[in-house]
Design an enzyme around this catalytic site. Structure first.
Site, mmCIF file in Angstrom:
data_model
loop_
_atom_site.group_PDB
_atom_site.id
_atom_site.type_symbol
_atom_site.label_atom_id
_atom_site.label_comp_id
_atom_site.label_asym_id
_atom_site.label_seq_id
_atom_site.Cartn_x
_atom_site.Cartn_y
_atom_site.Cartn_z
ATOM 1 N N ASP A 124 -9.328 2.882 -2.659
ATOM 2 C CA ASP A 124 -10.336 3.348 -1.699
ATOM 3 C C ASP A 124 -11.629 3.796 -2.368
ATOM 4 O O ASP A 124 -11.913 4.994 -2.487
ATOM 5 C CB ASP A 124 -9.749 4.473 -0.860
ATOM 6 C CG ASP A 124 -8.552 3.988 -0.055
ATOM 7 O OD1 ASP A 124 -8.360 2.760 0.040
ATOM 8 O OD2 ASP A 124 -7.802 4.833 0.460
ATOM 9 N N GLU A 174 2.223 5.080 -4.240
ATOM 10 C CA GLU A 174 2.142 5.991 -5.407
ATOM 11 C C GLU A 174 3.418 6.818 -5.533
ATOM 12 O O GLU A 174 3.767 7.132 -6.666
ATOM 13 C CB GLU A 174 0.913 6.901 -5.259
ATOM 14 C CG GLU A 174 -0.409 6.166 -5.377
ATOM 15 C CD GLU A 174 -0.717 5.232 -4.199
ATOM 16 O OE1 GLU A 174 -0.249 5.561 -3.089
ATOM 17 O OE2 GLU A 174 -1.389 4.216 -4.387
ATOM 18 N N ASP A 182 0.832 -1.211 0.000
ATOM 19 C CA ASP A 182 0.000 0.000 0.000
ATOM 20 C C ASP A 182 0.871 1.268 0.000
ATOM 21 O O ASP A 182 2.079 1.203 0.218
ATOM 22 C CB ASP A 182 -0.901 -0.029 1.242
ATOM 23 C CG ASP A 182 -1.991 1.043 1.222
ATOM 24 O OD1 ASP A 182 -2.304 1.568 0.133
ATOM 25 O OD2 ASP A 182 -2.532 1.350 2.310
HETATM 26 O O1 MIG Z 1 -4.175 6.205 4.308
HETATM 27 O O2 MIG Z 1 -3.856 1.056 5.763
HETATM 28 O O3 MIG Z 1 -6.094 1.851 0.308
HETATM 29 O O4 MIG Z 1 -7.028 -0.254 1.877
HETATM 30 O O5 MIG Z 1 -7.053 0.105 4.645
HETATM 31 C C1 MIG Z 1 -4.924 5.040 4.219
HETATM 32 C C2 MIG Z 1 -5.020 1.802 5.831
HETATM 33 C C3 MIG Z 1 -4.015 3.870 4.115
HETATM 34 C C4 MIG Z 1 -5.193 2.902 2.239
HETATM 35 C C5 MIG Z 1 -5.607 1.622 1.598
HETATM 36 C C6 MIG Z 1 -6.629 0.941 2.460
HETATM 37 C C7 MIG Z 1 -6.062 0.709 3.832
HETATM 38 C C8 MIG Z 1 -5.616 2.026 4.450
HETATM 39 N N1 MIG Z 1 -4.641 2.683 3.574
#
Ligand code: MIG
Length: 631
Positions: free
Chosen positions: A420, A310, A307
């Site tokens: 999201d 980007e 995660d």
């Molecule tokens: O700033 O880890 O897309 O699936 O639950 C949010 C917390 C960070 C974004 C991800 C989401 C995840 C969440 N993350």
């Protein structure tokens, strides 16, 4: 056939796996002018529809909107957006001529597909450093096949990754996870994966485990595995900047983090607080980061989701200092008019994913040092590649791996989830419409957060969403911290969910078989109807049905309160109906039908018989051979 044109790429993205000679001509049918690639769509009805671009908002036919490839952490996926988390620069033109075009460039590129001028395609790469591939072929499918052979074989997850997964940002302790597993088991609902979100970590430090919340993750993972459930932890891109934390210390000492113009580690703020960004474009740093996953595989972990790659930035140290300066004077009694209010508000809002910050750090790639902006879209891709390469070394079995950010090329190393989304009805359709575009670009293992990530889910929304997601390779229910609970056991009566998820398991022999076939043939698992029925103008206009594998067509309900919908059958098909676990079939002729699909029924269509397994509680109990044929 593929032609390759060279516009001095600054860096090899690694998207393609074949080295084609350059063509010295002009990249027809595009006209190259003023830093853009132009195409007149109206010229003799040259273009009717445009497919591709992977993970984007809006329809399957992308014509009429403007898209920007710039991997972006934006949690509001409304149709006015231009960028989401992926940068998938492949378009497929259908009309008098049919061809694909892949703009292989690591930086920003804009696809104006009839937005500014409804008859014109204008494609503008920010720094005109790219390889352009023009792909031709006899059919839409053939063009995609050629392109996919160019970019290399897609990632195949282990079979168990086709099971159902439950996730929630909000499971904090081992107890929360165990409770969830128990509730699924008590309700007789199959389950293969439980996901760990950021709270399993100690202070959000990558590759750490919180000592109180998960006192013995190895034992706990083994306990879950006895029930056929695997734990899938999240890994965030950024590393907490904290002396004494081994990953930080080592990476800092070896110069493995992105640096500012003075050669200092560039400091950003994300979940762990002040953090640094591993330089995934530096192969040595990438390998080093990938090998860190071993800390978790040693505990019995077999899959991960990557995660924030980007990369997402809440703020930079530099930007935050500036903002604090602006806010500081606020309480000093001086006049606080509305303009000042909005000024201050904007300073704070603009801290997140700020363009100046992306311009302020550098990568050490083998070819040289690059400003992040010039190679932005390669970051998440290389994070996933680093994990994949290392996991292949560390483990004998295939691992589950998927990512939020991606670029074409990343499809060889992992899947993607669509980030999201919201608990909105329109996001069921959005998810359906994203799938074929992603498949064209090689991303086959994919799915959306079922029930919606943000916002509050309702029982009917979850039922409808699941009835569609039964067919997506990644079938995961996930939601955000603070939202209403949306597990299959959270809305009272669980029977309906038991039937739908059980159907998914019964379909795995078909779904997995077709998936592997699509991977091996460089084909699409999800296709718009137009790809299979090229001469059928009605089929070409259908935006809410898909072909799934060779034999199935889906037409899910995505409208609140609807109990029926119009379905277009491009040929005679068998309608399969799952009602309270029972399966019935009915022959339907080619043409339009108004099909009753009451809440809880799953209805789909087959061209030829498909295998159906016996019900099972997880993939380890699933007998892939013991099947009956339906349809
Ligand atoms: O700033 O880890 O897309 O699936 O639950 C949010 C917390 C960070 C974004 C991800 C989401 C995840 C969440 N993350």
């Amino acid at each position: 056939m593929i032609k390759r044109y060279n516009f001095s790429p600054i860096i090899r993205t690694g998207a393609v796996v074949k080295e084609l000679p350059y063509d010295s001509g002009s990249p027809e049918p595009f006209i190259q002018k003023d830093g853009c690639f132009l195409l007149d769509m109206n010229d003799n009805a040259r273009v009717t529809r445009i497919y591709g671009l992977g993970e984007t908002v809006r329809g399957i036919n992308k014509r009429g909107w403007i898209y920007e490839s710039w991997c972006t952490d934006d949690g509001i996926h409304t149709e006015d957006k231009r960028s989401l988390y992926g940068a998938h620069n492949f378009i497929l033109i259908d009309g008098k001529e049919r061809f694909g075009a892949f703009f292989d460039t690591p930086g920003r590129i804009t696809f104006d597909l009839g937005y500014t001028d409804s008859d014109r395609i204008v494609i503008t790469p920010e720094n005109f450093a790219l390889d352009l591939y023009i792909v031709t072929g006899d059919s839409l499918k053939a063009i995609v096949g050629e392109f996919r052979a160019l970019i290399g074989r897609s990632y195949t997850p282990p079979l168990w990754a086709f099971g159902y997964g439950q996730s929630r940002w909000g499971y904090v302790t081992e107890k929360d996870i165990r409770e969830c597993a128990d509730k699924y088991r008590d309700a007789g609902i199959p389950l293969d994966m439980l996901y760990l979100d950021i709270d399993y970590m100690d202070s959000f430090k990558d590759f750490s485990v919180h000592p109180e919340r998960f006192p013995d993750l190895k034992a706990f993972a083994a306990e879950m595995k006895e029930h056929g459930i695997r734990l899938i932890p999240i890994i965030d891109a950024a590393v907490k900047k904290q002396e004494g934390y081994g990953v930080y210390d080592e990476g800092h000492e070896k110069g493995y983090f992105c640096q500012d113009e003075n050669g200092e580690d560039f400091v950003v703020g994300v979940w762990p607080g002040k953090s640094v960004l591993p330089d995934f474009l530096n192969p040595e740093a990438a390998r080093w980061f990938g090998m860190q996953y071993k800390a978790l595989t040693d505990l019995g972990i077999e899959g991960f989701w990557n995660d924030m790659n980007e990369p997402a930035l809440f703020y930079s140290e530099k930007g935050l200092d500036h903002a604090i300066g602006k806010v500081k004077g606020l309480g000093d009694g001086s006049e606080f008019d509305s303009l000042r209010f909005f000024g201050v508000r904007d300073v704070l809002l603009k801290l997140q994913n700020n363009a100046d910050d992306y311009r302020s750090f550098y990568h050490n790639a083998p070819e040289g040092r690059y400003n992040h902006c010039d190679v932005h879209n390669l970051y998440g891709y290389n994070m996933t590649k680093s994990a994949y390469d290392a996991l292949c070394e560390i483990r004998d079995e295939p691992s589950l791996l998927f990512s939020r950010a991606s670029y074409i090329g990343a499809h060889r190393y992992g899947g993607v989830w669509t980030g999201d989304n919201h608990a909105w009805w329109k996001h069921i359709l959005q998810s359906l419409q994203q799938m074929p575009g992603m498949n064209m670009c090689g991303f086959l293992y994919s799915g959306s957060d079922i029930g919606g990530f943000a916002g509050n889910c309702t029982r009917d929304l979850l039922i409808r969403w699941m009835s569609f997601a039964v067919f997506t390779p990644l079938m995961r229910n996930h939601s955000a911290f603070g939202t209403r609970r949306q597990e299959a056991f959270s809305f009272g009566d669980t029977e309906v969910f038991r039937h739908i998820i059980t159907l998914r398991y019964r379909l795995i022999p078909y779904l997995y078989g077709e998936f592997v076939k699509a991977v091996e043939n460089d084909a699409m698992f999800f296709r718009p109807l137009a790809f299979d029925y090229e001469d059928d103008e009605t089929a070409a206009q259908v935006e809410d049905q898909l072909m799934v594998g060779d034999s199935v067509m889906i037409a899910p309900v995505y409208v609140q309160n609807a109990a029926a919908r119009h379905v277009y059958l491009p040929e005679k098909m068998t309608q399969i109906r799952m009602h309270e676990g029972d399966i019935s079939t009915e022959e339907l002729n080619k043409g339009w039908h108004y099909v009753d699909i009451p809440l809880g029924d799953v209805v789909f269509f087959t061209k030829s018989p498909i295998p159906l397994a016996k019900p099972s509680m997880n993939t380890s109990e699933l007998d892939m051979e013991d099947v009956e044929y339906i349809g």
